[in-house]
Scaffold this active site. Structure first.
Site, PDB file in Angstrom:
ATOM      1  N   ASN A   1     -58.474 -11.687  -2.916  1.00  0.00           N
ATOM      2  CA  ASN A   1     -59.355 -11.086  -1.906  1.00  0.00           C
ATOM      3  C   ASN A   1     -60.437 -12.088  -1.514  1.00  0.00           C
ATOM      4  O   ASN A   1     -60.583 -13.133  -2.154  1.00  0.00           O
ATOM      5  CB  ASN A   1     -60.030  -9.838  -2.469  1.00  0.00           C
ATOM      6  CG  ASN A   1     -59.139  -8.600  -2.383  1.00  0.00           C
ATOM      7  OD1 ASN A   1     -58.147  -8.574  -1.660  1.00  0.00           O
ATOM      8  ND2 ASN A   1     -59.502  -7.580  -3.129  1.00  0.00           N
TER       9      ASN A   1
ATOM     10  N   HIS B   1     -54.084  -2.591   2.614  1.00  0.00           N
ATOM     11  CA  HIS B   1     -53.872  -3.903   3.252  1.00  0.00           C
ATOM     12  C   HIS B   1     -52.793  -3.828   4.341  1.00  0.00           C
ATOM     13  O   HIS B   1     -52.008  -4.761   4.522  1.00  0.00           O
ATOM     14  CB  HIS B   1     -53.484  -4.966   2.225  1.00  0.00           C
ATOM     15  CG  HIS B   1     -54.544  -5.259   1.210  1.00  0.00           C
ATOM     16  ND1 HIS B   1     -55.445  -6.287   1.331  1.00  0.00           N
ATOM     17  CD2 HIS B   1     -54.848  -4.646   0.039  1.00  0.00           C
ATOM     18  CE1 HIS B   1     -56.254  -6.298   0.280  1.00  0.00           C
ATOM     19  NE2 HIS B   1     -55.915  -5.314  -0.520  1.00  0.00           N
TER      20      HIS B   1
HETATM   21 FE1  HDE Z   1     -53.566  -4.707  -4.318  1.00  0.00          FE
HETATM   22  N1  HDE Z   1     -51.947  -3.711  -3.601  1.00  0.00           N
HETATM   23  N2  HDE Z   1     -53.706  -3.402  -5.855  1.00  0.00           N
HETATM   24  N3  HDE Z   1     -55.275  -5.630  -5.008  1.00  0.00           N
HETATM   25  N4  HDE Z   1     -53.480  -6.009  -2.813  1.00  0.00           N
HETATM   26  C1  HDE Z   1     -51.255  -4.025  -2.508  1.00  0.00           C
HETATM   27  O1  HDE Z   1     -48.921  -4.105  -2.438  1.00  0.00           O
HETATM   28  C2  HDE Z   1     -52.763  -2.499  -6.186  1.00  0.00           C
HETATM   29  C3  HDE Z   1     -55.957  -5.322  -6.130  1.00  0.00           C
HETATM   30  C4  HDE Z   1     -54.238  -7.115  -2.631  1.00  0.00           C
HETATM   31  O2  HDE Z   1     -50.735  -9.202   2.243  1.00  0.00           O
HETATM   32  C5  HDE Z   1     -50.001  -3.206  -2.357  1.00  0.00           C
HETATM   33  O3  HDE Z   1     -47.277  -4.936  -1.148  1.00  0.00           O
HETATM   34  C6  HDE Z   1     -53.106  -1.832  -7.414  1.00  0.00           C
HETATM   35  C7  HDE Z   1     -56.886  -6.368  -6.465  1.00  0.00           C
HETATM   36  C8  HDE Z   1     -53.823  -7.816  -1.452  1.00  0.00           C
HETATM   37  O4  HDE Z   1     -48.993  -8.095   1.523  1.00  0.00           O
HETATM   38  C9  HDE Z   1     -50.028  -2.290  -3.580  1.00  0.00           C
HETATM   39  C10 HDE Z   1     -54.289  -2.389  -7.805  1.00  0.00           C
HETATM   40  C11 HDE Z   1     -56.736  -7.308  -5.482  1.00  0.00           C
HETATM   41  C12 HDE Z   1     -52.767  -7.076  -0.940  1.00  0.00           C
HETATM   42  C13 HDE Z   1     -51.290  -2.738  -4.265  1.00  0.00           C
HETATM   43  C14 HDE Z   1     -54.663  -3.376  -6.825  1.00  0.00           C
HETATM   44  C15 HDE Z   1     -55.737  -6.829  -4.580  1.00  0.00           C
HETATM   45  C16 HDE Z   1     -52.573  -5.957  -1.818  1.00  0.00           C
HETATM   46  C17 HDE Z   1     -49.829  -2.521  -1.047  1.00  0.00           C
HETATM   47  C18 HDE Z   1     -55.115  -2.051  -9.031  1.00  0.00           C
HETATM   48  C19 HDE Z   1     -57.510  -8.610  -5.323  1.00  0.00           C
HETATM   49  C20 HDE Z   1     -51.993  -7.346   0.327  1.00  0.00           C
HETATM   50  C21 HDE Z   1     -48.587  -3.123  -0.428  1.00  0.00           C
HETATM   51  C22 HDE Z   1     -54.389  -2.138 -10.254  1.00  0.00           C
HETATM   52  C23 HDE Z   1     -57.374  -9.519  -6.417  1.00  0.00           C
HETATM   53  C24 HDE Z   1     -50.833  -8.259   0.092  1.00  0.00           C
HETATM   54  C25 HDE Z   1     -48.177  -4.151  -1.329  1.00  0.00           C
HETATM   55  C26 HDE Z   1     -50.131  -8.545   1.394  1.00  0.00           C
HETATM   56  C27 HDE Z   1     -51.568  -5.002  -1.643  1.00  0.00           C
HETATM   57  C28 HDE Z   1     -51.647  -2.211  -5.426  1.00  0.00           C
HETATM   58  C29 HDE Z   1     -55.859  -4.108  -6.909  1.00  0.00           C
HETATM   59  C30 HDE Z   1     -55.346  -7.581  -3.431  1.00  0.00           C
HETATM   60  C31 HDE Z   1     -49.991  -0.794  -3.300  1.00  0.00           C
HETATM   61  C32 HDE Z   1     -52.293  -0.748  -8.083  1.00  0.00           C
HETATM   62  C33 HDE Z   1     -57.803  -6.407  -7.689  1.00  0.00           C
HETATM   63  C34 HDE Z   1     -54.414  -9.083  -0.888  1.00  0.00           C
HETATM   64  O5  HDE Z   1     -48.930  -2.539  -4.402  1.00  0.00           O
END
Ligand code: HDE
Length: 704
Positions: free
Chosen positions: A149, A76
C-alpha cells in the site's frame, strides 16, 4: 529476462503469443471460426418480421456480451496497471538467495497495479483512501508478488478482523452509500471501537490519502518479511518504494472537484506519462533487521503491522530501481485479470508470523476462485510465470493446457519419471526453519498493546500545514457522522494521541473539548513528513498558460521552452479552442478550451503578458476563477507583465518586484516588465514549481 530494454523480455514475448489483433484484415467469424457476412442485421423472417432463434451469430454475440463482466475485487476494485522492469543496484546475495536480487545487469519484468480500496471499479480516482501498490516480479525462479500500500501500516493487527473492517468501510449495506468514501457512520463506529486502527487512521486523514499521481506516491510492503540467504541465514526486512519524482499530494477540496472534472485523473496521468516516454520510476529500499536483533526495539514488535520502524532507528537502504515503461495492451486481460497473491514468494524471501500477513496468505489465493472463475487463473497470460511450470495439477474450469500421458501423480514409473521434487542443487523454495512452539490459543500478544504512540509520532512529525490538513480531514469525516456518540468516542482516542489535535478536531464538530490527555512523548521522524519528501524537479508537472487573442508570443515562448526543457508539460488554455492571435500578428495553437478543464487538473498556472489578452481574461469568469482556485490550492502562479491584471482581478496581492522587476513570495512569481521571461523569473518559477505546493501563503483571501 536479461538484456537491453529494446529487446523484448521473456514476459513480453509470452504476452505477444496471446495477442489477437482484430484489425488485421481477417474475415469476421464466430467463435467457432465460421465466417459471418453481416453483423448489423439479425436473421429475420422478412425485413419487418420476427427474429429467428436459429441465428447463431446473434445468439453467440449477445451471449458473449451478457457475460463480459467478472466480479470486481472485493477491495481495491478500481485500479490501473503498467509493465516495466526492476533492476538491483548491487548484489544482495549476502542477504537473500533470490537471484533477481543478485545480478545488477538483469532486468526482471514486472507488472504493477495501483488501486484505491473502498470504491467500486467505476469509482473516481481521488477519494480520501489508501492506495494499493502491488508489484508482480516475473523472476527466473518464479513469481514474487509484493502486494503493498502507499501507507506503511495497516488498520488491524489480525486478519480475522479484515471482514469487519471492510464491511464497516464499504458503502453501508442498507442503501449502498457512500461510494468511495470513509466519511460515514459505520467506518467511524468501527474504528472508534477498535483502537488499533488509530495509527493508520491518522495516515488516512493526512495528505497521503490524496496522492497527486501514482508517479508521486510511496509504496510499502507493510509487514515484516524475511530474507534468507543461500546458507539459510535470515534477516527481517521491510520494503519501501520511493518515487523518483518525490512524494506529492492533492488537497482535499481539489480531490473532490477532480472526482467530477476527471474521475480518471490518476489513471490518465499514469497512462499519458508512459505514452510520452516519461517513465515512472521508483527506488526500492529495504530496512534490514538481523534475526538476532528482533527484540531490540523496546516499543515495536516487528510482527505488529500497525507499527513502523522509524527510519532514524533503522535506515532504509536503497537496493534497486523499478521503471514502468509500457502501458497494457488491454485493460481487462492484464489490469483486471492480474491476480496478486501474497503467498507468491521465491527462494530467498519468506514470511513472518505477523497474523495479518498469515491471513493474507489464504485470502489472495481464495478470492481468485470466485473472481477469475476457477483454479486455473495462473494460466492467464498476465499471471503466468516466465519460469517453467511442471506439476500434476489438472482439470478445473478454464484449463488451457492439454496434458499428455497417463502419469498425473507422484511417484510414478510410467512414461518417464518427472516432474521430480527439486533437490538442493536446483535451489528450490525451502521454508525458513523457524522453531515455533506454543499453546493453541486466541490471544493477542501484549507487545501489540500500544495503539497510540506511533500515531503521536506521526502527528509530531508533521509540518504546520500538514497538521492543518489533518485536523480539517478529521472535521470533514466526523462532520459526516450522524451519531454524536461516535464523534465523541473518536475525539477520546485523539486525546490519547495528542491533546491539541483532539481539541482542534472537537472544536469543529460540536463535541465538547476533551479534558486531560496523555503527555505527548515528543518524538519525531523527519521521514514521515511530506514537507521533506519532495524532489527539486519539475519533471512531469502540468502547467496551464492562460491565453487569448492579443497575448505576447515571446512571453509565452521563452517560459514554455524552459519549462518543457525541464520535462514539464505546458498547455495553452484559451476561452475557445483553435488558435489565438498574438500581439505581433501571428498565431498560437490552443491546447484546450478553458471551459473543458479546470485549475484542479494542473500543477501550476502562468498568466503571460499582452495587454489586450489581459483585458479580455480579466472579464472572463473561467480565467479569474482558475487563478483564484489555483492560489487557494497552494499552486505556483507565474505572472508576466500585463498578466498582473488577471491576478489582481482574482482579489490577490502580488509580491513586490525587486530591482530586476521580479517578485517572488510563497510560490507567486511576478515579472513587472512585459516581454519574454527574464532569467531571474524563470529560475524562481521553476523552483516554485519544483516545490509543488506553497501553503505558506495567506489562504483566506479567496473564495474559489
Ligand atoms: Fe488485501 N486483498 N487484504 N491488503 N490487497 C485484496 O485480493 C486481504 C491487506 C492489497 O491490485 C484482495 O485479488 C485480507 C494489507 C492490495 O489486484 C483480497 C487482508 C495490504 C490489493 C484481499 C488484507 C493489502 C489487495 C481483493 C487482511 C497492504 C490489490 C482482490 C488479512 C500491505 C491487489 C484480490 C491488486 C487485494 C484480502 C490486508 C493490499 C480480498 C484478507 C495489509 C494492494 O484477497
Amino acid at each position: 529476462m536479461t538484456g537491453p530494454q529494446s529487446e523484448p523480455t521473456a514476459k513480453q514475448r509470452q504476452l505477444a503469443t496471446y495477442q489477437v489483433d482484430p484489425l488485421d484484415g481477417r474475415h469476421l467469424t464466430t467463435d467457432q471460426g465460421i465466417r459471418v457476412p453481416d453483423t448489423d442485421n439479425s436473421l429475420r423472417a422478412g425485413a419487418r418480421g420476427p427474429s429467428l432463434l436459429e441465428d447463431f451469430h446473434l445468439r453467440e454475440k449477445i451471449m458473449r456480451f451478457d457475460h463480459e463482466r467478472i466480479p470486481e475485487r472485493v477491495v481495491h476494485a478500481r485500479g490501473s496497471g503498467a509493465h516495466g522492469y526492476f533492476q538491483v543496484y548491487e548484489s544482495l546475495a549476502d542477504r537473500t538467495a533470490a537471484t533477481f536480487l543478485h545480478d545488477p545487469s538483469v532486468r526482471t519484468p514486472v507488472f504493477v497495479r495501483f488501486s484505491t480500496v473502498q470504491g467500486s471499479r467505476g469509482s473516481a480516482d481521488t477519494p480520501r483512501d489508501v492506495r494499493g501498490f502491488a508489484t508482480k516480479f516475473y523472476t527466473e525462479q518464479g513469481n514474487f508478488d509484493l502486494v503493498g500500500n502507499n501507507m506503511p501500516v495497516f488498520f488491524i493487527q489480525d486478519g480475522i478482523k479484515f471482514p469487519d473492517l471492510v464491511h464497516a468501510l464499504k458503502p453501508e449495506p442498507q442503501h449502498e452509500m457512500p461510494q468511495a468514501a470513509s466519511a460515514h457512520d459505520t467506518f467511524w463506529d468501527f474504528v472508534s471501537l477498535q483502537p488499533e486502527t488509530m495509527h493508520h487512521v491518522i495516515w488516512l486523514m493526512s495528505d497521503r490519502a490524496l496522492p497527486r499521481s501514482f508517479r508521486t506516491m510511496q509504496g510499502f510492503g507493510v509487514h515484516t518479511f524475511r530474507l534468507v540467504d543461500a546458507a539459510g541465514r535470515s534477516t527481517f526486512v521491510k520494503f519501501h518504494w520511493t518515487p523518483v519524482l518525490g512524494t506529492h499530494s492533492l488537497v482535499w477540496d481539489e480531490a473532490q472537484k477532480i472526482a467530477g472534472k476527471d474521475p480518471d485523473f490518476n489513471r490518465r496521468d499514469l497512462w499519458e506519462a508512459i505514452e510520452a516516454g516519461h517513465f515512472p520510476e521508483y527506488e526500492l529500499g529495504m530496512q534490514f533487521v538481523p534475526e538476532e536483533r528482533e527484540y531490540d526495539f523496546d516499543d515495536i514488535d516487528l510482527l505488529d503491522p500497525t507499527k513502523i520502524i522509524p527510519e532514524e532507528v533503522v535506515p532504509v537502504t536503497p537496493v534497486g530501481r523499478m521503471v514502468l515503461d509500457r502501458n497494457p495492451e488491454n485493460f481487462f486481460a492484464e489490469t483486471e485479470q492480474v491476480a496478486f497473491c501474497v503467498g507468491n514468494v521465491v527462494p530467498g524471501i519468506d514470511f513472518t508470523n505477523d497474523p495479518l500477513l498469515q491471513a493474507r496468505l489464504f485470502s489472495y489465493l481464495d478470492t481468485q476462485l470466485t473472481r477469475l472463475g476457477g483454479p486455473n487463473f495462473a494460466q492467464l497470460p498476465i499471471n503466468q510465470p516466465v519460469a517453467p511450470v511442471a506439476n500434476h495439477q489438472q482439470d478445473g474450469f478454464h484449463q488451457q493446457t492439454i496434458r499428455r500421458g497417463p502419469a498425473n501423480y507422484h511417484p510414478h514409473s510410467i512414461g518417464g519419471d518427472g516432474p521430480l521434487p527439486a533437490g538442493p542443487d536446483a535451489r528450490p523454495f525451502v521454508s525458513y526453519p523457524e522453531v515455533v512452539d506454543g499453546p493453541k490459543e486466541r490471544r493477542r500478544s501484549t507487545t501489540f498493546a500500544d495503539h497510540y504512540s506511533q500515531a503521536t509520532l506521526f502527528w509530531n512529525s508533521m509540518s504546520d500545514w500538514e497538521r492543518q490538513h489533518i485536523v480539517a480531514a478529521y472535521r470533514f469525516e466526523l462532520g459526516k457522522v450522524t451519531e454524536p456518540r461516535i464523534r465523541t468516542r473518536v475525539v477520546g482516542h485523539l486525546n490519547r494521541i495528542d491533546h491539541d489535535l483532539a481539541t482542534m478536531v472537537a472544536a469543529g464538530i460540536g463535541v465538547p473539548a476533551p479534558e486531560g490527555g496523555v503527555e505527548n512523548h515528543g518524538r519525531r521522524s523527519a521521514a514521515l513528513s511530506q514537507a521533506t519528501t519532495g524532489q527539486a524537479t519539475i519533471l512531469g508537472r502540468k502547467i496551464a498558460f492562460l491565453v487569448t487573442d492579443g497575448v505576447d508570443r515571446e512571453s509565452v515562448g521563452v517560459l514554455q521552452d524552459a519549462l518543457t526543457a525541464g520535462g514539464a508539460i505546458v498547455e495553452l488554455l484559451a476561452p475557445v479552442d483553435g488558435e489565438v492571435s498574438t500581439a505581433d500578428g501571428g498565431g498560437l495553437p490552443v491546447t484546450r478550451a478553458l471551459t473543458t478543464v479546470a485549475s484542479v487538473l494542473y500543477d501550476a498556472v502562468v498568466l503571460p503578458a499582452g495587454e489586450e489578452a489581459a483585458v479580455a481574461l480579466t472579464g472572463d469568469g473561467y480565467a479569474v476563477h482558475f487563478v483564484a482556485e489555483a492560489y487557494k490550492h497552494g499552486k505556483p502562479i507565474g505572472v508576466l507583465g500585463d498578466g498582473l491584471a488577471v491576478f489582481s482581478q482574482a482579489g490577490l496581492t502580488a509580491p513586490v518586484p525587486n530591482r530586476d522587476g521580479v517578485g517572488d513570495a510563497a510560490g507567486v512569481v511576478v515579472q513587472s516588465p512585459a516581454g519574454p521571461a527574464v532569467d531571474g523569473f524563470v529560475s524562481a518559477f521553476v523552483e516554485a514549481v519544483a516545490r509543488h505546493r506553497h501553503f505558506d501563503r495567506p489562504l483566506d483571501v479567496v473564495a474559489a
